[in-house]
Design a protein around this motif. Sequence first.
Motif, PDB file in Angstrom:
ATOM      1  N   ALA A 185       1.842  12.910  -0.842  1.00 29.99           N
ATOM      2  CA  ALA A 185       1.725  11.863   0.160  1.00 29.99           C
ATOM      3  C   ALA A 185       1.393  10.520  -0.489  1.00 29.99           C
ATOM      4  O   ALA A 185       1.975   9.489  -0.148  1.00 29.99           O
ATOM      5  CB  ALA A 185       0.657  12.241   1.182  1.00 29.99           C
ATOM      6  N   HIS A 186       0.469  10.540  -1.440  1.00 36.54           N
ATOM      7  CA  HIS A 186       0.072   9.310  -2.150  1.00 36.54           C
ATOM      8  C   HIS A 186       1.266   8.705  -2.870  1.00 36.54           C
ATOM      9  O   HIS A 186       1.478   7.474  -2.844  1.00 36.54           O
ATOM     10  CB  HIS A 186      -1.042   9.646  -3.134  1.00 36.54           C
ATOM     11  CG  HIS A 186      -1.570   8.460  -3.888  1.00 36.54           C
ATOM     12  ND1 HIS A 186      -1.038   8.064  -5.107  1.00 36.54           N
ATOM     13  CD2 HIS A 186      -2.571   7.585  -3.611  1.00 36.54           C
ATOM     14  CE1 HIS A 186      -1.702   7.004  -5.550  1.00 36.54           C
ATOM     15  NE2 HIS A 186      -2.620   6.689  -4.661  1.00 36.54           N
ATOM     16  N   ARG A 187       2.067   9.528  -3.504  1.00 35.41           N
ATOM     17  CA  ARG A 187       3.234   9.051  -4.250  1.00 35.41           C
ATOM     18  C   ARG A 187       4.241   8.384  -3.305  1.00 35.41           C
ATOM     19  O   ARG A 187       4.894   7.402  -3.669  1.00 35.41           O
ATOM     20  CB  ARG A 187       3.888  10.220  -4.986  1.00 35.41           C
ATOM     21  CG  ARG A 187       5.063   9.831  -5.866  1.00 35.41           C
ATOM     22  CD  ARG A 187       5.489  10.996  -6.745  1.00 35.41           C
ATOM     23  NE  ARG A 187       5.815  12.188  -5.959  1.00 35.41           N
ATOM     24  CZ  ARG A 187       5.075  13.296  -5.935  1.00 35.41           C
ATOM     25  NH1 ARG A 187       3.955  13.373  -6.631  1.00 35.41           N
ATOM     26  NH2 ARG A 187       5.447  14.339  -5.209  1.00 35.41           N
ATOM     27  N   GLY A 198      -0.929   1.679   1.291  1.00 31.03           N
ATOM     28  CA  GLY A 198      -0.528   2.475   2.442  1.00 31.03           C
ATOM     29  C   GLY A 198      -1.624   3.439   2.867  1.00 31.03           C
ATOM     30  O   GLY A 198      -2.580   3.692   2.126  1.00 31.03           O
ATOM     31  N   VAL A 199      -1.491   3.995   4.062  1.00 27.66           N
ATOM     32  CA  VAL A 199      -2.554   4.796   4.663  1.00 27.66           C
ATOM     33  C   VAL A 199      -2.048   6.188   5.008  1.00 27.66           C
ATOM     34  O   VAL A 199      -0.972   6.349   5.603  1.00 27.66           O
ATOM     35  CB  VAL A 199      -3.104   4.116   5.937  1.00 27.66           C
ATOM     36  CG1 VAL A 199      -4.228   4.943   6.547  1.00 27.66           C
ATOM     37  CG2 VAL A 199      -3.586   2.705   5.624  1.00 27.66           C
ATOM     38  N   PHE A 200      -2.841   7.185   4.653  1.00 33.48           N
ATOM     39  CA  PHE A 200      -2.629   8.561   5.068  1.00 33.48           C
ATOM     40  C   PHE A 200      -3.681   8.885   6.123  1.00 33.48           C
ATOM     41  O   PHE A 200      -4.872   8.634   5.922  1.00 33.48           O
ATOM     42  CB  PHE A 200      -2.782   9.510   3.873  1.00 33.48           C
ATOM     43  CG  PHE A 200      -2.676  10.971   4.229  1.00 33.48           C
ATOM     44  CD1 PHE A 200      -1.444  11.600   4.283  1.00 33.48           C
ATOM     45  CD2 PHE A 200      -3.809  11.717   4.509  1.00 33.48           C
ATOM     46  CE1 PHE A 200      -1.346  12.949   4.612  1.00 33.48           C
ATOM     47  CE2 PHE A 200      -3.722  13.067   4.832  1.00 33.48           C
ATOM     48  CZ  PHE A 200      -2.491  13.683   4.886  1.00 33.48           C
ATOM     49  N   LEU A 212      -1.375  -3.608   6.928  1.00 33.74           N
ATOM     50  CA  LEU A 212      -0.021  -3.096   6.746  1.00 33.74           C
ATOM     51  C   LEU A 212       0.986  -4.227   6.929  1.00 33.74           C
ATOM     52  O   LEU A 212       0.740  -5.174   7.675  1.00 33.74           O
ATOM     53  CB  LEU A 212       0.261  -1.989   7.764  1.00 33.74           C
ATOM     54  CG  LEU A 212      -0.608  -0.735   7.657  1.00 33.74           C
ATOM     55  CD1 LEU A 212      -0.371   0.172   8.851  1.00 33.74           C
ATOM     56  CD2 LEU A 212      -0.328   0.005   6.353  1.00 33.74           C
ATOM     57  N   PRO A 213       2.134  -4.129   6.274  1.00 29.45           N
ATOM     58  CA  PRO A 213       3.176  -5.137   6.513  1.00 29.45           C
ATOM     59  C   PRO A 213       3.680  -5.021   7.946  1.00 29.45           C
ATOM     60  O   PRO A 213       3.505  -3.998   8.601  1.00 29.45           O
ATOM     61  CB  PRO A 213       4.259  -4.763   5.495  1.00 29.45           C
ATOM     62  CG  PRO A 213       4.052  -3.304   5.238  1.00 29.45           C
ATOM     63  CD  PRO A 213       2.568  -3.085   5.333  1.00 29.45           C
ATOM     64  N   SER A 254      -6.772   5.892   1.608  1.00 29.14           N
ATOM     65  CA  SER A 254      -5.944   4.790   1.132  1.00 29.14           C
ATOM     66  C   SER A 254      -6.501   4.310  -0.199  1.00 29.14           C
ATOM     67  O   SER A 254      -7.662   4.561  -0.532  1.00 29.14           O
ATOM     68  CB  SER A 254      -5.946   3.633   2.144  1.00 29.14           C
ATOM     69  OG  SER A 254      -5.195   2.531   1.672  1.00 29.14           O
ATOM     70  N   ASP A 255      -5.691   3.604  -0.959  1.00 30.28           N
ATOM     71  CA  ASP A 255      -6.196   2.927  -2.144  1.00 30.28           C
ATOM     72  C   ASP A 255      -6.774   1.557  -1.800  1.00 30.28           C
ATOM     73  O   ASP A 255      -7.379   0.903  -2.654  1.00 30.28           O
ATOM     74  CB  ASP A 255      -5.085   2.788  -3.186  1.00 30.28           C
ATOM     75  CG  ASP A 255      -4.785   4.115  -3.874  1.00 30.28           C
ATOM     76  OD1 ASP A 255      -5.638   5.023  -3.824  1.00 30.28           O
ATOM     77  OD2 ASP A 255      -3.676   4.256  -4.434  1.00 30.28           O
ATOM     78  N   ALA A 256      -6.594   1.110  -0.573  1.00 26.86           N
ATOM     79  CA  ALA A 256      -7.206  -0.122  -0.086  1.00 26.86           C
ATOM     80  C   ALA A 256      -8.426   0.238   0.764  1.00 26.86           C
ATOM     81  O   ALA A 256      -8.484   1.325   1.354  1.00 26.86           O
ATOM     82  CB  ALA A 256      -6.207  -0.913   0.747  1.00 26.86           C
ATOM     83  N   PRO A 257      -9.419  -0.632   0.844  1.00 24.18           N
ATOM     84  CA  PRO A 257     -10.585  -0.340   1.690  1.00 24.18           C
ATOM     85  C   PRO A 257     -10.169  -0.050   3.123  1.00 24.18           C
ATOM     86  O   PRO A 257      -9.236  -0.658   3.656  1.00 24.18           O
ATOM     87  CB  PRO A 257     -11.410  -1.623   1.589  1.00 24.18           C
ATOM     88  CG  PRO A 257     -11.009  -2.224   0.280  1.00 24.18           C
ATOM     89  CD  PRO A 257      -9.550  -1.902   0.113  1.00 24.18           C
ATOM     90  N   LEU A 258     -10.871   0.893   3.746  1.00 28.61           N
ATOM     91  CA  LEU A 258     -10.552   1.315   5.103  1.00 28.61           C
ATOM     92  C   LEU A 258     -11.503   0.682   6.113  1.00 28.61           C
ATOM     93  O   LEU A 258     -12.686   0.484   5.831  1.00 28.61           O
ATOM     94  CB  LEU A 258     -10.638   2.842   5.218  1.00 28.61           C
ATOM     95  CG  LEU A 258      -9.553   3.613   4.471  1.00 28.61           C
ATOM     96  CD1 LEU A 258      -9.973   5.067   4.277  1.00 28.61           C
ATOM     97  CD2 LEU A 258      -8.228   3.549   5.221  1.00 28.61           C
TER      98      LEU A 258
END
Length: 256
Positions: A170-172, A178-180, A76-77, A229-233
């Motif tokens: 939430a994704h939008r 980003g992470v849900f 995360l930033p 997330s769209d990034a690996p968790l």
Amino acid sequence: MSSQRRRKPRAPKRRIEGTYAIDTGHAAIVADPLRDGGYVLEVNNVPSSYVVPGAPEVLEYDYMRWIAAFMESAELPRPFTAVHLGAAGCSLPSYVAHRWDSHNIAVELDAGLAALVRDAFDPPVEIAVAEARAFTHALAPGSVDVIVRDVFAGPDTPRALATVEFFHAAHRALTPGGVFVANVGDRPGLANARAQLAGLAEVFAHTAAAAPTGILGGREYGNVVLAASDAPLAFSGEVPWKPGADLSGATPALRD
């Protein structure tokens, strides 16, 4: 969303224990006899938060530490913006604000409870009085880095916050990568967790679940923390976790 500078949390200077009327019933602030300065916030007789005013680094509840472990592991930033659906005593939002110097918005449906928490605990976060689904749908695209869902109606998540359509909202709202993260109360068989993971997998590229072995194995009732997330968790916590959208059984995703 309105912006608000984080305040340094303060310890209460007056007695705050007691029972208070709120919009949805009543809340009680109960002093912890084993810890000076610790309080349990009960909402309609259900323990909802453990708060040590002035010590936001304290996370007493295991599932909150699991949520923080997913956030710790994410790229995360710094600083980042987090929305917490379900505020209660704001213990997790306060921890995240303290740990990562982040901007946190805690969303609480009950205006009376929000006012009580502001007055009693003075959390160093913004509290928005709103319904969680409507608030999420109103977020600007790509405007937040983390969304935490910790909302219950009795022992379960309200259905409106567990559907594919809600997960799309939430994704939008999330920034790329980003992470849900969601807290799920579940029973043996894990029907709730499996259904929600199936829905999340339709929307996000990566999903995962974390909980004690007995709960992940579907043998006990308890909390399961889901992440997407769209990034690996990854996960830096102390309990088992499972990447992927399946928890030993196919359950149709919930839809509106």
